[in-house]
Design a protein around this motif. Sequence first.
Motif, PDB file in Angstrom:
ATOM      1  N   LEU A 111       0.824  -1.138  -0.085  1.00 30.93           N
ATOM      2  CA  LEU A 111      -0.005  -0.006  -0.116  1.00 30.93           C
ATOM      3  C   LEU A 111       0.941   1.197  -0.083  1.00 30.93           C
ATOM      4  N   GLN A 112       1.979   1.257   0.756  1.00 29.30           N
ATOM      5  CA  GLN A 112       2.939   2.379   0.784  1.00 29.30           C
ATOM      6  C   GLN A 112       3.460   2.785  -0.444  1.00 29.30           C
ATOM      7  N   LEU A 113       3.752   1.640  -1.239  1.00 29.66           N
ATOM      8  CA  LEU A 113       4.307   1.749  -2.686  1.00 29.66           C
ATOM      9  C   LEU A 113       3.065   2.504  -3.730  1.00 29.66           C
ATOM     10  N   HIS A 171       3.430   5.895  -5.644  1.00 29.81           N
ATOM     11  CA  HIS A 171       3.303   5.838  -7.123  1.00 29.81           C
ATOM     12  C   HIS A 171       2.078   6.561  -7.589  1.00 29.81           C
ATOM     13  N   ALA A 172       0.907   6.948  -6.784  1.00 28.22           N
ATOM     14  CA  ALA A 172       0.066   7.984  -7.168  1.00 28.22           C
ATOM     15  C   ALA A 172       0.678   9.286  -6.956  1.00 28.22           C
ATOM     16  N   GLN A 173       1.331   9.406  -5.888  1.00 25.09           N
ATOM     17  CA  GLN A 173       1.810  10.667  -5.503  1.00 25.09           C
ATOM     18  C   GLN A 173       2.713  11.046  -6.712  1.00 25.09           C
ATOM     19  N   LYS A 174       3.453  10.250  -7.400  1.00 22.92           N
ATOM     20  CA  LYS A 174       4.574  10.449  -8.429  1.00 22.92           C
ATOM     21  C   LYS A 174       3.450  10.881  -9.587  1.00 22.92           C
ATOM     22  N   MET A 175       2.480  10.037  -9.880  1.00 21.86           N
ATOM     23  CA  MET A 175       1.779  10.444 -11.106  1.00 21.86           C
ATOM     24  C   MET A 175       0.865  11.751 -11.007  1.00 21.86           C
ATOM     25  N   GLU A 176       0.650  12.152  -9.667  1.00 18.32           N
ATOM     26  CA  GLU A 176      -0.144  13.333  -9.740  1.00 18.32           C
ATOM     27  C   GLU A 176       0.820  14.607  -9.763  1.00 18.32           C
ATOM     28  N   ALA A 177       2.058  14.234  -9.197  1.00 22.10           N
ATOM     29  CA  ALA A 177       3.164  15.617  -9.564  1.00 22.10           C
ATOM     30  C   ALA A 177       3.542  15.491 -10.705  1.00 22.10           C
ATOM     31  N   LEU A 178       3.452  14.588 -11.680  1.00 18.08           N
ATOM     32  CA  LEU A 178       3.755  14.513 -13.030  1.00 18.08           C
ATOM     33  C   LEU A 178       2.687  15.081 -13.896  1.00 18.08           C
ATOM     34  N   GLY A 179       1.346  14.920 -13.457  1.00 25.97           N
ATOM     35  CA  GLY A 179       0.116  15.510 -14.000  1.00 25.97           C
ATOM     36  C   GLY A 179       0.085  16.955 -13.897  1.00 25.97           C
TER      37      GLY A 179
END
Length: 72
Positions: free
Chosen positions: A53-55, A59-67
Amino acid sequence: REGRLPSHLESDLLTRSGRRRSIAWNHGLLRDVHGRLSGCTSLGEDVTERKELQLQVIHAQKMEALGRLTGG
């Protein structure tokens, strides 16, 4: 020093079915009434799901930042 153990370790174990599990180990020392080392305790907790879940959150945070970065 004599009688010192790391209090917390994590290790991966392979089950009989071939699945890998992450185990968090907590260790403690047992001493007699004179303070001499007489044994140790170990408690293992399966933290596989928590780590997964931490991973997913990372990953979701990275995708949000990229977006945000590509969206201006």
